[in-house]
Motif scaffolding. Structure first.
Motif, PDB file in Angstrom:
ATOM      1  N   LEU B 150       2.234   1.730  11.911  1.00 40.03           N
ATOM      2  CA  LEU B 150       2.922   2.696  12.758  1.00 40.03           C
ATOM      3  C   LEU B 150       1.966   3.588  13.512  1.00 40.03           C
ATOM      4  CD1 LEU B 150       5.739   3.803  10.311  1.00 40.03           C
ATOM      5  CD2 LEU B 150       6.045   2.452  12.385  1.00 40.03           C
ATOM      6  N   MET B 151       0.959   4.094  12.814  1.00 38.71           N
ATOM      7  CA  MET B 151       0.106   5.121  13.405  1.00 38.71           C
ATOM      8  C   MET B 151      -1.300   4.599  13.706  1.00 38.71           C
ATOM      9  SD  MET B 151       1.996   8.015  13.107  1.00 38.71           S
ATOM     10  CE  MET B 151       0.872   9.382  12.961  1.00 38.71           C
ATOM     11  N   SER B 152      -1.536   3.357  13.363  1.00 38.13           N
ATOM     12  CA  SER B 152      -2.863   2.753  13.459  1.00 38.13           C
ATOM     13  C   SER B 152      -3.962   3.617  12.857  1.00 38.13           C
ATOM     14  CB  SER B 152      -3.207   2.364  14.914  1.00 38.13           C
ATOM     15  OG  SER B 152      -2.881   3.390  15.800  1.00 38.13           O
ATOM     16  N   VAL B 153      -3.614   4.273  11.777  1.00 39.24           N
ATOM     17  CA  VAL B 153      -4.660   4.893  10.942  1.00 39.24           C
ATOM     18  C   VAL B 153      -4.344   4.543   9.501  1.00 39.24           C
ATOM     19  CG1 VAL B 153      -5.423   6.877  12.297  1.00 39.24           C
ATOM     20  CG2 VAL B 153      -3.287   6.998  10.998  1.00 39.24           C
ATOM     21  N   ASN B 154      -5.336   4.507   8.734  1.00 37.79           N
ATOM     22  CA  ASN B 154      -5.129   4.216   7.330  1.00 37.79           C
ATOM     23  C   ASN B 154      -5.684   5.382   6.523  1.00 37.79           C
ATOM     24  OD1 ASN B 154      -4.628   3.056   4.936  1.00 37.79           O
ATOM     25  ND2 ASN B 154      -6.339   1.587   5.034  1.00 37.79           N
ATOM     26  N   ASN B 155      -4.931   6.429   6.492  1.00 34.87           N
ATOM     27  CA  ASN B 155      -5.473   7.617   5.837  1.00 34.87           C
ATOM     28  C   ASN B 155      -4.568   8.145   4.731  1.00 34.87           C
ATOM     29  OD1 ASN B 155      -3.442   8.478   7.417  1.00 34.87           O
ATOM     30  ND2 ASN B 155      -4.593  10.091   8.473  1.00 34.87           N
ATOM     31  N   VAL B 156      -3.733   7.298   4.174  1.00 34.92           N
ATOM     32  CA  VAL B 156      -2.857   7.746   3.091  1.00 34.92           C
ATOM     33  C   VAL B 156      -3.323   7.132   1.778  1.00 34.92           C
ATOM     34  CG1 VAL B 156      -0.521   7.621   2.178  1.00 34.92           C
ATOM     35  CG2 VAL B 156      -0.907   8.095   4.602  1.00 34.92           C
ATOM     36  N   ASN B 157      -3.572   7.980   0.804  1.00 37.75           N
ATOM     37  CA  ASN B 157      -3.965   7.500  -0.511  1.00 37.75           C
ATOM     38  C   ASN B 157      -3.045   8.102  -1.561  1.00 37.75           C
ATOM     39  OD1 ASN B 157      -6.474   6.052   0.184  1.00 37.75           O
ATOM     40  ND2 ASN B 157      -7.009   8.123   0.926  1.00 37.75           N
ATOM     41  N   ILE B 158      -2.624   7.236  -2.469  1.00 42.79           N
ATOM     42  CA  ILE B 158      -1.757   7.754  -3.525  1.00 42.79           C
ATOM     43  C   ILE B 158      -2.592   8.539  -4.511  1.00 42.79           C
ATOM     44  CG2 ILE B 158      -0.226   7.131  -5.415  1.00 42.79           C
ATOM     45  CD1 ILE B 158       0.648   4.758  -3.688  1.00 42.79           C
TER      46      ILE B 158
END
Lengths: 233, 252
Positions: B150-158
């Motif tokens: 969706l946002m073309s970023v991968n910045n979410v970590n659980i």
């Protein structure tokens, strides 16, 4: 439910003349206080006839009348208690007399005062019960015969006490109020409404009654404790 | 009618109707307890936290760039909306084979982040604790997988997934809180009712009432007749009379 049962209880008790049955009780003492106050209230002209009424039904007229009659009789006065409530007579119940002849017989001219009055267990106290219930109590009570009765009774008794129907219900006590020296209004604590008491006062004043005062009946005991245990062993 | 109510009168009113007040208060507490324990279905909560931060590859150069952090914090607002959007929730429903719409699921999910922090907490409320845990984890995982697309970023970590616990405590209803509220409300209603009844009761009660409102002198007061006032039995009256009559007749 509580209220109902209490009413019934009081109604049952009203059939007793405490002032005579238990003269040492605080209640009897309270009736004597009223007696004294009545005597103070009528200094100028002697109180020879007293009418006891209330605004509405079952506020304690009959019980007050019977006990007042008893305390006045205890004082040595010759008292005649007249049951002028020709609609719902109760005085004969209180004194356990029969009601076959009484006021109504006298008023229609059939009987004399002597024949219709009955002696009671209380010394000096005679009772004139209502007699058979007539269809036109108001007219009878307003009649000349009633006036004649009052005149006649004044001669043989020191005090006449009239137990009458409630003021707001029927005009009987207003009619009678003209015939008597004083009127006393009975008010039952927690039952008589202000408006009713005020209206009763107005009606009595309209009929030129000499309103002597009010008796507050059935007052809760706890607040008037200071009467008690004085010389009451 | 001008009326001043003294403290003492207020106290009298309360004292007179104390049992009614207690009954109303107690009744409210009991009803609230019954509703809490027997009517309301207990619900459970499970929370999953995730952190929004640049992935390791992106932050080699300057790991704590203030602008990056601010960007992340602002991104969180967007993420909050995305999590609750059907785009994510439909996938969650599909993966878990649920029979609910995304709207219903959306109502069960709360997303919150502390002010100026990169940590977002996703809380799921459900009638089953296990389901709440599963939903929380599944939602965040789905979100994490979907966000690069969706946002073309991968910045979410659980950060911390929701966990199953033994004997979980339901978050709602809270019996103690409900009963306490009922007690207070009941007390207020009871006191209010007592004053209302007192106000509506326009009967003459005391000696003062007569002199104040009727303007007539008070001749006397007869208190309530009790058993002891009545004295000996009624029969005595007749017997005493009988003996007296007899005595007189003998004497004279």
């Amino acid at each position: 439910m509580v209220r109902k049962s209490r009413k019934k209880q009081v109604a049952m008790k009203a059939r007793k003349i405490i002032a005579n049955d238990n003269p040492k009780s605080p209640i009897a003492e309270q009736y004597r206080t009223i007696r004294a106050n009545l005597q103070f209230a009528s200094v100028d002209k002697e109180l020879q006839s007293l009418l006891i009424t209330s605004a509405g039904p079952s506020e304690g007229k009959s019980m007050t009348s019977a006990n007042m009659a008893a305390v006045f009789a205890q004082q040595g006065k010759r008292v005649l208690l007249v049951d002028a409530d020709l609609r719902k007579p109760t005085v004969h119940h209180s004194f356990r007399l029969n009601n076959t002849k009484g006021l109504s017989n006298f008023l229609v001219g059939r009987q004399t005062l002597k024949e219709t009055t009955q002696i009671t267990a209380v010394d000096n106290l005679d009772v004139l019960p209502s007699g058979p219930i007539p269809p036109n109590p108001s007219e009878l009570l307003g009649s000349k015969a009633m006036h004649k009765l009052m005149m006649e009774a004044r001669q043989s008794y020191d005090l006449l006490i009239l137990d009458t129907p409630p003021v707001l219900a029927v005009s009987d006590s207003q009619v009678l109020a003209r015939e008597v020296d004083g009127v006393m209004l009975v008010v039952r604590s927690g039952q008589t409404e202000f408006q009713a008491a005020e209206r009763a006062k107005e009606l009595l004043e309209q009929s030129k009654a000499n309103l002597l005062g009010v008796v507050l009946n059935d007052r809760e005991k706890k607040n008037s404790n200071y009467y008690y245990y004085y010389g009451n062993s | 009618m001008e009326e001043t109510i003294s403290l003492k009168e207020i106290f009298e009113v309360l004292k007179k109707r104390i049992w009614m007040i207690i009954a109303v208060t107690g009744g409210a507490a009991v009803i609230s307890a019954i509703v809490t324990f027997f009517v309301l279905t207990p619900t459970y909560q499970a929370s999953t936290q995730f952190i929004v931060n640049q992935s390791a590859s992106q932050q080699e150069e300057s790991p704590y760039d203030i602008n990056d952090i601010r960007t992340n914090v602002e991104l969180i607002n967007t993420y909050n909306v995305i999590i609750k959007s059907p785009a994510i929730l439909d996938q969650v429903i599909e993966s878990l084979n649920l029979d609910i719409s995304s709207d219903v699921l959306s109502n069960k999910i709360q997303v919150a982040s502390a002010e100026q922090s990169q940590v977002v907490t996703v809380t799921v409320t459900d009638e089953s604790r296990a389901m709440a845990v599963e939903l929380a984890n599944s939602t965040v995982e789905t979100f994490q997988e979907t966000i690069p697309d969706l946002m073309s970023v991968n910045n979410v970590n659980i950060l911390s997934p929701a966990e199953q616990v033994e004997n979980p405590q339901p978050v709602s209803p809270k019996p103690m809180l409900n009963i306490a509220i009922a007690l207070v409300v009941g007390l207020m209603v009871g006191v209010g009712l007592a004053f209302l009844l007192e106000y509506l009761d326009n009967t003459v009660k005391t000696e003062q009432d007569i002199e104040k409102t009727l303007g007539l002198p008070l001749m006397g007061v007869i208190s309530t007749v009790s058993e002891e006032d009545l004295g000996p039995e009624t029969m005595n009256r007749h017997t005493s009379r009988a003996s007296k009559v007899r005595g007189e007749s003998v004497g004279t």
